[in-house]
Motif scaffolding. Structure first.
Motif, mmCIF file in Angstrom:
data_model
loop_
_atom_site.group_PDB
_atom_site.id
_atom_site.type_symbol
_atom_site.label_atom_id
_atom_site.label_comp_id
_atom_site.label_asym_id
_atom_site.label_seq_id
_atom_site.Cartn_x
_atom_site.Cartn_y
_atom_site.Cartn_z
ATOM 1 N N SER A 160 -8.652 -9.348 -18.122
ATOM 2 C CA SER A 160 -8.454 -10.754 -17.710
ATOM 3 C C SER A 160 -6.980 -11.140 -17.706
ATOM 4 O O SER A 160 -6.663 -12.321 -17.615
ATOM 5 C CB SER A 160 -9.174 -11.705 -18.666
ATOM 6 O OG SER A 160 -10.332 -11.137 -19.198
ATOM 7 N N SER A 161 -6.087 -10.138 -17.815
ATOM 8 C CA SER A 161 -4.681 -10.453 -18.124
ATOM 9 C C SER A 161 -4.045 -11.444 -17.148
ATOM 10 O O SER A 161 -3.271 -12.304 -17.571
ATOM 11 C CB SER A 161 -3.862 -9.168 -18.165
ATOM 12 O OG SER A 161 -3.910 -8.537 -16.905
ATOM 13 N N THR A 162 -4.359 -11.352 -15.862
ATOM 14 C CA THR A 162 -3.643 -12.224 -14.911
ATOM 15 C C THR A 162 -4.052 -13.699 -15.044
ATOM 16 O O THR A 162 -3.352 -14.575 -14.541
ATOM 17 C CB THR A 162 -3.859 -11.776 -13.449
ATOM 18 O OG1 THR A 162 -5.261 -11.696 -13.229
ATOM 19 C CG2 THR A 162 -3.204 -10.440 -13.178
ATOM 20 N N LEU A 163 -5.162 -13.943 -15.744
ATOM 21 C CA LEU A 163 -5.572 -15.351 -15.953
ATOM 22 C C LEU A 163 -4.533 -16.133 -16.741
ATOM 23 O O LEU A 163 -4.508 -17.357 -16.689
ATOM 24 C CB LEU A 163 -6.904 -15.414 -16.711
ATOM 25 C CG LEU A 163 -8.158 -15.040 -15.942
ATOM 26 C CD1 LEU A 163 -9.366 -15.112 -16.870
ATOM 27 C CD2 LEU A 163 -8.341 -15.975 -14.757
ATOM 28 N N ILE A 164 -3.667 -15.423 -17.442
ATOM 29 C CA ILE A 164 -2.644 -16.114 -18.234
ATOM 30 C C ILE A 164 -1.753 -16.956 -17.322
ATOM 31 O O ILE A 164 -1.128 -17.925 -17.752
ATOM 32 C CB ILE A 164 -1.794 -15.109 -19.081
ATOM 33 C CG1 ILE A 164 -0.946 -15.813 -20.150
ATOM 34 C CG2 ILE A 164 -0.899 -14.261 -18.224
ATOM 35 C CD1 ILE A 164 -1.691 -16.282 -21.337
ATOM 36 N N ARG A 165 -1.710 -16.609 -16.044
ATOM 37 C CA ARG A 165 -0.889 -17.381 -15.098
ATOM 38 C C ARG A 165 -1.383 -18.810 -14.913
ATOM 39 O O ARG A 165 -0.663 -19.651 -14.370
ATOM 40 C CB ARG A 165 -0.852 -16.688 -13.742
ATOM 41 C CG ARG A 165 -0.201 -15.331 -13.863
ATOM 42 C CD ARG A 165 -0.149 -14.596 -12.554
ATOM 43 N NE ARG A 165 0.277 -13.222 -12.807
ATOM 44 C CZ ARG A 165 0.777 -12.421 -11.906
ATOM 45 N NH1 ARG A 165 0.909 -12.826 -10.667
ATOM 46 N NH2 ARG A 165 1.136 -11.199 -12.235
ATOM 47 N N LYS A 166 -2.615 -19.064 -15.318
ATOM 48 C CA LYS A 166 -3.161 -20.426 -15.193
ATOM 49 C C LYS A 166 -2.655 -21.332 -16.312
ATOM 50 O O LYS A 166 -2.872 -22.535 -16.275
ATOM 51 C CB LYS A 166 -4.700 -20.389 -15.280
ATOM 52 C CG LYS A 166 -5.352 -19.450 -14.307
ATOM 53 C CD LYS A 166 -5.487 -20.112 -12.962
ATOM 54 C CE LYS A 166 -6.164 -19.177 -11.970
ATOM 55 N NZ LYS A 166 -6.048 -19.662 -10.604
ATOM 56 N N VAL A 167 -2.045 -20.710 -17.327
ATOM 57 C CA VAL A 167 -1.632 -21.483 -18.497
ATOM 58 C C VAL A 167 -0.204 -21.993 -18.298
ATOM 59 O O VAL A 167 0.622 -21.306 -17.701
ATOM 60 C CB VAL A 167 -1.701 -20.582 -19.758
ATOM 61 C CG1 VAL A 167 -1.197 -21.314 -20.981
ATOM 62 C CG2 VAL A 167 -3.123 -20.094 -19.963
ATOM 63 N N SER A 168 0.090 -23.183 -18.780
ATOM 64 C CA SER A 168 1.421 -23.755 -18.563
ATOM 65 C C SER A 168 2.484 -22.879 -19.238
ATOM 66 O O SER A 168 2.258 -22.283 -20.298
ATOM 67 C CB SER A 168 1.499 -25.177 -19.108
ATOM 68 O OG SER A 168 1.691 -25.139 -20.506
ATOM 69 N N VAL A 169 3.633 -22.826 -18.597
ATOM 70 C CA VAL A 169 4.701 -21.960 -19.069
ATOM 71 C C VAL A 169 5.174 -22.390 -20.465
ATOM 72 O O VAL A 169 5.556 -21.556 -21.288
ATOM 73 C CB VAL A 169 5.846 -21.910 -18.027
ATOM 74 C CG1 VAL A 169 6.656 -23.187 -18.038
ATOM 75 C CG2 VAL A 169 6.735 -20.707 -18.234
ATOM 76 N N GLU A 170 5.111 -23.679 -20.768
ATOM 77 C CA GLU A 170 5.543 -24.154 -22.090
ATOM 78 C C GLU A 170 4.684 -23.554 -23.200
ATOM 79 O O GLU A 170 5.195 -23.171 -24.252
ATOM 80 C CB GLU A 170 5.448 -25.687 -22.200
ATOM 81 C CG GLU A 170 6.482 -26.457 -21.407
ATOM 82 C CD GLU A 170 6.042 -26.797 -19.995
ATOM 83 O OE1 GLU A 170 5.110 -26.122 -19.469
ATOM 84 O OE2 GLU A 170 6.620 -27.720 -19.403
ATOM 85 N N ARG A 171 3.383 -23.493 -22.956
ATOM 86 C CA ARG A 171 2.489 -22.948 -23.987
ATOM 87 C C ARG A 171 2.737 -21.461 -24.193
ATOM 88 O O ARG A 171 2.765 -20.963 -25.302
ATOM 89 C CB ARG A 171 1.013 -23.191 -23.619
ATOM 90 C CG ARG A 171 0.605 -24.654 -23.491
ATOM 91 C CD ARG A 171 0.937 -25.469 -24.729
ATOM 92 N NE ARG A 171 0.328 -24.935 -25.947
ATOM 93 C CZ ARG A 171 -0.835 -25.319 -26.451
ATOM 94 N NH1 ARG A 171 -1.503 -26.287 -25.863
ATOM 95 N NH2 ARG A 171 -1.316 -24.781 -27.545
ATOM 96 N N ILE A 172 2.950 -20.760 -23.074
ATOM 97 C CA ILE A 172 3.235 -19.321 -23.176
ATOM 98 C C ILE A 172 4.570 -19.111 -23.896
ATOM 99 O O ILE A 172 4.701 -18.276 -24.787
ATOM 100 C CB ILE A 172 3.280 -18.672 -21.773
ATOM 101 C CG1 ILE A 172 1.909 -18.806 -21.109
ATOM 102 C CG2 ILE A 172 3.723 -17.214 -21.849
ATOM 103 C CD1 ILE A 172 1.885 -18.343 -19.665
ATOM 104 N N ARG A 173 5.546 -19.918 -23.501
ATOM 105 C CA ARG A 173 6.876 -19.809 -24.125
ATOM 106 C C ARG A 173 6.782 -20.026 -25.637
ATOM 107 O O ARG A 173 7.348 -19.252 -26.413
ATOM 108 C CB ARG A 173 7.790 -20.869 -23.497
ATOM 109 C CG ARG A 173 9.202 -20.850 -24.032
ATOM 110 C CD ARG A 173 9.932 -22.124 -23.671
ATOM 111 N NE ARG A 173 9.333 -23.266 -24.362
ATOM 112 C CZ ARG A 173 9.463 -24.531 -23.982
ATOM 113 N NH1 ARG A 173 10.150 -24.843 -22.900
ATOM 114 N NH2 ARG A 173 8.899 -25.494 -24.676
ATOM 115 N N ASP A 174 6.031 -21.052 -26.063
ATOM 116 C CA ASP A 174 5.907 -21.322 -27.500
ATOM 117 C C ASP A 174 5.296 -20.125 -28.232
ATOM 118 O O ASP A 174 5.715 -19.775 -29.334
ATOM 119 C CB ASP A 174 5.045 -22.569 -27.752
ATOM 120 C CG ASP A 174 5.731 -23.836 -27.249
ATOM 121 O OD1 ASP A 174 6.931 -23.773 -26.910
ATOM 122 O OD2 ASP A 174 5.058 -24.888 -27.195
#
Ligand code: ATP
Ligand code: MG
Length: 434
Positions: free
Chosen positions: A191-205
Motif C-alpha cells: 500500500s506504500s503509494t497511498l502515503i501520497r494521500k497524506v498531507s506533507v506536514e504530517r509526513i514531515r513531522d
C-alpha cells in the motif's frame, strides 16, 4: 481481555484525578495509548490520553477547564489540577474513511470497539487506575515484550483507511527499537503509494521524529525497503538511483545523528533546528547538481516540505557555505572573520560537523575555525575603531573614499593589526592624507 500487570503503572496524581472524576460521575474511563505503552516499556511518558464513555457535553459538565479539540470526533482537552493538558476522548467506532485519512463519520461506542479502531496493538492498551489492570484485546502486551509493531485487524484495510499509519509504523519501530511484524510489513509495501494521500506536514513531522530518534539510519533503510522512499522523499530516492555515494552519505549522516541528539540532551545545548537536520539529510542528494542549481533544488524541496522561508534561507546558507571550511586556512584573515561574523555561523559550524563527517571525514577546517572562534568573536564584536565622523574631524571631505578607508581600518582591526583609535587615526593620516 483484562490482565493484571506485574507492577502498577506510575500515574501522576492530577491525571489520576481526571480519570476518577469521570468514573465517579458513572462513566467507564481509562488511560490509553502512548502513556500505557511507554509506562510498560519503562520509559518516560510524554503525555496522557484518557478514553471514556462520557460524551463531550458530559466531559464539559464535569471539568471546569475544558478546551474543545474535535467535538464531533469526541475529543476534548481537560486541564488537570496541576495545569497539565489531558486529552479526553469518547469511546468511538469509526465509520468509513473518506480520503485515506479521516473517517466520514464516527459513532460513540464501547471500549472494545474503541480498541478496534486504534492503529497498532501496542497502542490499544487501556489502564484502569482503580484496579491496576490492563485491557489488552489484541496481544499488545506480548508485542511490547517481543518488540513488535503489529497492525490491528486486517493490515491492508487499516492502511487504506488511514495512510498516515504507514509511516507511523516505521516511526514507532525506529523510536522504540521494535520490528514491524511480517504481515504488517507486507501490507505497507503493497500500500506504500497511498502515503501520497497524506498531507506533507504530517509526513514531515513523522520523518522529523525518525531523524531525531535513536535509529534514524535503520529507519531510512526500512523506508526504502518498504517502498515508501519514492513517495516521502523523492529527492533522496532519485539521487539514490543515480548516485550510490549520495545515498551512502545520507545514511552516514543518519548514523551519526543519535550522537548529536544525545549531546543535545545537555540542557545547555539548544535544540537542533529543522533547517539543520533537513539539510543534513538532503544535501548529499543535491551535491550532484552545480552550485546554482543546488540552491534552486534546496529551495524547491524546502517549499515542498512547507518549511518556513527563514528555514529555507538557512538551508541555502548551509549548503552554500559548508564547503568553505576547507579553504579556511588560506583565506585572508579579514575575509575569514567576516565569514565567521554571519549571524548563523554558529549553526553553520554545527551543520558542517555532521556534513563533513558524512562527506569525507575531514574535520580539520572546522577544528581550526573553532579554535580561533572565541578570539575572532571578541574582535568582530568590538566597536569599530573609527567612524565617518572621525574622518571629518581629520579634515577630510565625506565621499566615496570614506567607505574604502573605513573598510581598510576594519580589515586591520579584524586582523589584530590595529588595536586602538589612536593607532587607527595614525594609520589613516599616513596612508590616506597627503
Ligand atoms: P506518541 O504521543 O508517543 O507519538 P501515541 O501513541 O500517544 O504516541 P498519538 O498520536 O498521541 O500517539 O495518539 C494517541 C493514540 O491514539 C495512539 O496510541 C493510538 O491508540 C491512537 N491513534 C493515533 N493516531 C491514530 C491513527 N492514525 N489511527 C488509529 N489510531 C490512532
Ligand atoms: Mg500521545
Amino acid at each position: 481481555m483484562w490482565t493484571r500487570i506485574e507492577k502498577p503503572l506510575v500515574i501522576p496524581a492530577d491525571v489520576r484525578q481526571v480519570v476518577s472524576s469521570l468514573t465517579d460521575a458513572g462513566f467507564e474511563s481509562y488511560i490509553v495509548g502512548g502513556a500505557v505503552r511507554d509506562s510498560i516499556r519503562g520509559v518516560p511518558v510524554a503525555d496522557f490520553d484518557v478514553a471514556t464513555q462520557a460524551r463531550p457535553e458530559e466531559v464539559e459538565k464535569i471539568f471546569s477547564k475544558v478546551i474543545e479539540v474535535g467535538r464531533s470526533f469526541g475529543v476534548m482537552k481537560v486541564i488537570s489540577e496541576a495545569g497539565r493538558p489531558v486529552e479526553v476522548a469518547t469511546f468511538r467506532k469509526d465509520g468509513d474513511y473518506a480520503d485515506h485519512r479521516h473517517p466520514k463519520s464516527v459513532q460513540f461506542s464501547s471500549v472494545t470497539e474503541d480498541a478496534s479502531r486504534r492503529d497498532f496493538t501496542v497502542n490499544a492498551l487501556y489502564y484502569d487506575v482503580k484496579t491496576g489492570q490492563v485491557l489488552d484485546e489484541f496481544g499488545g502486551l506480548q508485542d511490547i515484550k517481543d518488540k513488535k509493531i503489529r497492525a490491528i485487524g486486517d493490515p491492508a484495510k487499516r492502511f487504506k483507511e488511514d495512510s498516515l499509519r504507514l509511516i507511523r509504523a516505521v516511526r514507532f519501530a525506529a523510536c522504540f527499537g521494535f520490528k514491524i511484524e511480517d504481515a504488517t510489513q507486507l501490507a505497507i509495501q503493497q500500500s506504500s503509494t497511498l502515503i501520497r494521500k497524506v498531507s506533507v506536514e504530517r509526513i514531515r513531522d513523522e520523518l522529523e521524529k525518525i531523524f531525531l530518534g535513536p535509529n534514524a539510519k535503520a529507519a531510512m533503510i526500512e523506508i526504502d525497503q518498504l517502498k515508501l522512499l519514492e513517495s516521502v522523499l523523492p529527492e533522496v530516492a532519485a539521487a539514490r538511483i543515480e548516485n550510490r555515494r549520495a545515498w551512502d552519505q545520507t545514511l552516514r549522516v543518519l548514523n551519526y545523528l543519535p550522537k548529536v541528539s544525545e549531546k543535545a540532551v545537555d540542557p545547555q545545548a539548544l535544540p537542533i533546528p529543522a533547517s539543520i537536520y533537513w539539510t543534513w539529510v538532503l544535501l548529499p542528494s543535491m551535491r550532484l547538481q552545480a552550485m546554482d542549481k543546488r540552491e534552486e533544488a534546496i529551495r524547491k524541496v524546502g517549499a515542498r516540505l512547507r518549511l518556513s522561508n527563514e528555514m529555507i534561507d538557512q538551508m541555502v546558507y548551509f549548503s552554500r557555505e559548508t564547503a568553505k571550511f576547507r579553504d579556511a586556512f588560506s583565506m585572508r584573515e579579514a575575509t575569514l572573520l567576516r565569514w565567521m561574523r554571519e549571524t548563523d555561523f554558529p549553526l553553520l559550524m554545527q551543520f558542517h560537523e555532521v556534513d563533513a563527517i558524512a562527506f569525507d571525514g575531514n574535520l580539520s577546517g572546522l577544528e581550526f575555525v573553532r579554535s580561533i572562534y572565541p578570539e575572532a568573536k571578541r574582535r568582530f564584536e568590538s566597536k569599530p575603531l573609527l567612524t565617518g565622523d572621525d574622518l571629518v574631524k581629520l579634515g577630510m571631505n565625506p565621499g566615496r573614499q570614506f567607505t574604502e578607508i573605513l573598510r581598510a581600518v576594519e580589515d586591520l582591526s579584524l586582523e589584530g593589526k590595529l588595536g586602538t583609535k589612536e593607532e587607527a587615526l595614525e594609520y589613516v593620516l599616513k596612508q590616506f592624507v597627503k
